[in-house]
Motif scaffolding. Structure first.
Motif, PDB file in Angstrom:
ATOM      1  N   ARG A  79      61.382 -64.970  75.637  1.00  0.00           N
ATOM      2  CA  ARG A  79      60.122 -64.692  75.125  1.00  0.00           C
ATOM      3  C   ARG A  79      59.429 -63.786  75.901  1.00  0.00           C
ATOM      4  O   ARG A  79      58.150 -63.612  75.880  1.00  0.00           O
ATOM      5  CB  ARG A  79      59.482 -65.939  75.471  1.00  0.00           C
ATOM      6  CG  ARG A  79      59.549 -67.184  74.137  1.00  0.00           C
ATOM      7  CD  ARG A  79      58.871 -68.477  74.536  1.00  0.00           C
ATOM      8  NE  ARG A  79      59.067 -69.388  73.565  1.00  0.00           N
ATOM      9  CZ  ARG A  79      58.567 -70.407  73.511  1.00  0.00           C
ATOM     10  NH1 ARG A  79      57.763 -70.920  74.234  1.00  0.00           N
ATOM     11  NH2 ARG A  79      59.193 -71.314  72.498  1.00  0.00           N
ATOM     12  N   GLY A  80      60.136 -62.992  76.938  1.00  0.00           N
ATOM     13  CA  GLY A  80      59.660 -61.706  77.552  1.00  0.00           C
ATOM     14  C   GLY A  80      59.122 -61.931  78.918  1.00  0.00           C
ATOM     15  O   GLY A  80      58.593 -61.603  79.522  1.00  0.00           O
ATOM     16  N   ARG A  81      59.345 -63.503  79.115  1.00  0.00           N
ATOM     17  CA  ARG A  81      58.751 -64.042  80.416  1.00  0.00           C
ATOM     18  C   ARG A  81      59.797 -63.830  81.773  1.00  0.00           C
ATOM     19  O   ARG A  81      60.950 -63.994  81.414  1.00  0.00           O
ATOM     20  CB  ARG A  81      58.366 -65.538  80.495  1.00  0.00           C
ATOM     21  CG  ARG A  81      57.295 -66.024  79.377  1.00  0.00           C
ATOM     22  CD  ARG A  81      57.117 -67.528  79.289  1.00  0.00           C
ATOM     23  NE  ARG A  81      58.419 -68.058  78.874  1.00  0.00           N
ATOM     24  CZ  ARG A  81      58.405 -69.143  78.236  1.00  0.00           C
ATOM     25  NH1 ARG A  81      57.369 -70.078  78.186  1.00  0.00           N
ATOM     26  NH2 ARG A  81      59.688 -69.724  77.748  1.00  0.00           N
ATOM     27  N   GLN A  82      59.062 -63.365  82.668  1.00  0.00           N
ATOM     28  CA  GLN A  82      59.929 -62.881  83.517  1.00  0.00           C
ATOM     29  C   GLN A  82      60.172 -64.188  84.740  1.00  0.00           C
ATOM     30  O   GLN A  82      59.284 -65.025  85.224  1.00  0.00           O
ATOM     31  CB  GLN A  82      59.272 -62.118  84.802  1.00  0.00           C
ATOM     32  CG  GLN A  82      59.956 -61.774  85.879  1.00  0.00           C
ATOM     33  CD  GLN A  82      59.394 -60.458  86.831  1.00  0.00           C
ATOM     34  OE1 GLN A  82      58.748 -59.584  86.219  1.00  0.00           O
ATOM     35  NE2 GLN A  82      59.624 -60.846  88.243  1.00  0.00           N
ATOM     36  N   HIS A  83      61.560 -64.292  85.358  1.00  0.00           N
ATOM     37  CA  HIS A  83      61.898 -65.547  86.074  1.00  0.00           C
ATOM     38  C   HIS A  83      62.810 -65.205  87.263  1.00  0.00           C
ATOM     39  O   HIS A  83      63.221 -63.845  87.165  1.00  0.00           O
ATOM     40  CB  HIS A  83      62.891 -66.536  85.316  1.00  0.00           C
ATOM     41  CG  HIS A  83      62.314 -66.955  84.042  1.00  0.00           C
ATOM     42  ND1 HIS A  83      61.585 -68.178  84.195  1.00  0.00           N
ATOM     43  CD2 HIS A  83      62.283 -66.732  82.925  1.00  0.00           C
ATOM     44  CE1 HIS A  83      61.278 -68.580  82.835  1.00  0.00           C
ATOM     45  NE2 HIS A  83      61.724 -67.714  82.030  1.00  0.00           N
ATOM     46  N   ASP A  84      62.746 -65.723  88.406  1.00  0.00           N
ATOM     47  CA  ASP A  84      63.663 -65.239  89.362  1.00  0.00           C
ATOM     48  C   ASP A  84      64.066 -66.479  90.186  1.00  0.00           C
ATOM     49  O   ASP A  84      63.846 -67.373  89.838  1.00  0.00           O
ATOM     50  CB  ASP A  84      62.586 -64.393  90.327  1.00  0.00           C
ATOM     51  CG  ASP A  84      61.718 -65.347  91.296  1.00  0.00           C
ATOM     52  OD1 ASP A  84      60.804 -65.751  90.795  1.00  0.00           O
ATOM     53  OD2 ASP A  84      61.872 -65.465  92.350  1.00  0.00           O
ATOM     54  N   ARG A  85      65.328 -66.067  90.505  1.00  0.00           N
ATOM     55  CA  ARG A  85      66.240 -67.119  91.680  1.00  0.00           C
ATOM     56  C   ARG A  85      66.714 -66.533  92.701  1.00  0.00           C
ATOM     57  O   ARG A  85      66.946 -65.481  92.914  1.00  0.00           O
ATOM     58  CB  ARG A  85      67.186 -67.528  90.694  1.00  0.00           C
ATOM     59  CG  ARG A  85      68.205 -68.428  91.023  1.00  0.00           C
ATOM     60  CD  ARG A  85      69.483 -68.497  90.340  1.00  0.00           C
ATOM     61  NE  ARG A  85      69.129 -69.999  89.565  1.00  0.00           N
ATOM     62  CZ  ARG A  85      69.640 -70.374  88.573  1.00  0.00           C
ATOM     63  NH1 ARG A  85      70.770 -69.717  87.870  1.00  0.00           N
ATOM     64  NH2 ARG A  85      69.212 -71.619  88.031  1.00  0.00           N
ATOM     65  N   GLU A  86      66.682 -67.551  93.767  1.00  0.00           N
ATOM     66  CA  GLU A  86      67.378 -66.928  94.975  1.00  0.00           C
ATOM     67  C   GLU A  86      68.850 -67.304  94.811  1.00  0.00           C
ATOM     68  O   GLU A  86      69.381 -68.158  94.294  1.00  0.00           O
ATOM     69  CB  GLU A  86      66.662 -68.009  96.151  1.00  0.00           C
ATOM     70  CG  GLU A  86      67.330 -67.765  97.350  1.00  0.00           C
ATOM     71  CD  GLU A  86      66.712 -68.728  98.654  1.00  0.00           C
ATOM     72  OE1 GLU A  86      67.544 -69.716  98.586  1.00  0.00           O
ATOM     73  OE2 GLU A  86      66.093 -68.251  99.013  1.00  0.00           O
ATOM     74  N   THR A 100      70.120 -63.108  98.250  1.00  0.00           N
ATOM     75  CA  THR A 100      69.625 -62.054  97.093  1.00  0.00           C
ATOM     76  C   THR A 100      68.548 -62.900  96.378  1.00  0.00           C
ATOM     77  O   THR A 100      68.502 -64.123  96.498  1.00  0.00           O
ATOM     78  CB  THR A 100      70.763 -62.217  96.327  1.00  0.00           C
ATOM     79  OG1 THR A 100      71.367 -62.888  95.355  1.00  0.00           O
ATOM     80  CG2 THR A 100      71.997 -61.329  96.722  1.00  0.00           C
ATOM     81  N   ARG A 101      68.074 -62.081  95.580  1.00  0.00           N
ATOM     82  CA  ARG A 101      66.863 -62.488  94.456  1.00  0.00           C
ATOM     83  C   ARG A 101      67.369 -62.007  93.313  1.00  0.00           C
ATOM     84  O   ARG A 101      67.638 -60.690  93.188  1.00  0.00           O
ATOM     85  CB  ARG A 101      65.473 -62.361  94.927  1.00  0.00           C
ATOM     86  CG  ARG A 101      64.704 -62.804  93.809  1.00  0.00           C
ATOM     87  CD  ARG A 101      63.337 -63.165  94.701  1.00  0.00           C
ATOM     88  NE  ARG A 101      63.165 -64.173  95.630  1.00  0.00           N
ATOM     89  CZ  ARG A 101      63.465 -65.452  95.482  1.00  0.00           C
ATOM     90  NH1 ARG A 101      63.423 -66.113  94.156  1.00  0.00           N
ATOM     91  NH2 ARG A 101      63.363 -66.391  96.436  1.00  0.00           N
ATOM     92  N   ARG A 102      67.571 -62.635  92.041  1.00  0.00           N
ATOM     93  CA  ARG A 102      67.782 -62.253  90.569  1.00  0.00           C
ATOM     94  C   ARG A 102      66.480 -62.138  89.887  1.00  0.00           C
ATOM     95  O   ARG A 102      65.922 -63.627  89.884  1.00  0.00           O
ATOM     96  CB  ARG A 102      69.126 -62.927  90.152  1.00  0.00           C
ATOM     97  CG  ARG A 102      70.094 -62.717  90.993  1.00  0.00           C
ATOM     98  CD  ARG A 102      71.251 -63.807  90.827  1.00  0.00           C
ATOM     99  NE  ARG A 102      72.209 -63.332  89.769  1.00  0.00           N
ATOM    100  CZ  ARG A 102      73.241 -63.761  89.417  1.00  0.00           C
ATOM    101  NH1 ARG A 102      73.489 -65.087  89.646  1.00  0.00           N
ATOM    102  NH2 ARG A 102      73.856 -63.287  88.217  1.00  0.00           N
ATOM    103  N   TRP A 103      66.243 -61.192  89.097  1.00  0.00           N
ATOM    104  CA  TRP A 103      65.073 -61.243  88.128  1.00  0.00           C
ATOM    105  C   TRP A 103      65.756 -61.328  86.758  1.00  0.00           C
ATOM    106  O   TRP A 103      66.618 -60.668  86.602  1.00  0.00           O
ATOM    107  CB  TRP A 103      64.015 -60.290  88.482  1.00  0.00           C
ATOM    108  CG  TRP A 103      63.283 -60.413  89.671  1.00  0.00           C
ATOM    109  CD1 TRP A 103      62.024 -61.084  89.564  1.00  0.00           C
ATOM    110  CD2 TRP A 103      63.785 -60.154  91.084  1.00  0.00           C
ATOM    111  NE1 TRP A 103      61.542 -61.274  91.010  1.00  0.00           N
ATOM    112  CE2 TRP A 103      62.794 -60.584  91.749  1.00  0.00           C
ATOM    113  CE3 TRP A 103      64.588 -59.383  91.521  1.00  0.00           C
ATOM    114  CZ2 TRP A 103      62.528 -60.418  93.121  1.00  0.00           C
ATOM    115  CZ3 TRP A 103      64.726 -58.968  92.897  1.00  0.00           C
ATOM    116  CH2 TRP A 103      63.577 -59.493  93.627  1.00  0.00           C
TER     117      TRP A 103
END
Length: 127
Positions: free
Chosen positions: A74-81, A66-69
């Protein structure tokens, strides 16, 4: 399970355990319902920082990458496998499986694999 853990010289985790391995956070839980997705969804909501969520209880050997966002403060987008695994199986000729008329499941186990920068989950049989 507690006796077997002792015989194998391994710690007994009871129902759940979170630990680090290969630079990843692994969350393991026995599982609670017969629904393959319900427990995974609960764990996703409760264990946001987990890289791997491994649940048993149901008698299925399944894996999803999966990938999670998310947005930080601060409103910055991050994602993680992420890796979602159902690891529950029963032993051949287990009395409770026969009494409950469970269908046979695939053979094998789930294995965490780290090789250099590669990290993943593989299903199957190992010597």
């Amino acid at each position: 399970a507690k006796v077997l853990s002792g015989l194998l010289g391994r710690p007994y985790w009871n129902v759940e355990k979170t630990f680090s391995w290969g630079g990843k956070r692994i969350y393991c839980h026995h599982g609670a319902t017969g629904n393959v997705w319900s427990d995974l969804n609960k764990a996703l909501m409760q264990r946001e920082g987990a890289d791997v969520i491994a649940l048993a209880h149901v008698h299925h050997l399944l894996y999803w990458q999966t990938r999670r966002w998310w947005l930080d403060g601060r409103g910055r987008q991050h994602d993680r496998e992420g890796h979602l695994v159902r690891v529950g199986n029963f032993l051949k000729d287990a009395a409770y499986a026969s009494v409950s008329m469970y269908s046979p499941t695939g053979l094998g186990s789930a294995f965490l694999v780290k090789n250099g920068s590669y990290f993943g989950v593989e299903l199957g049989l190992r010597p």
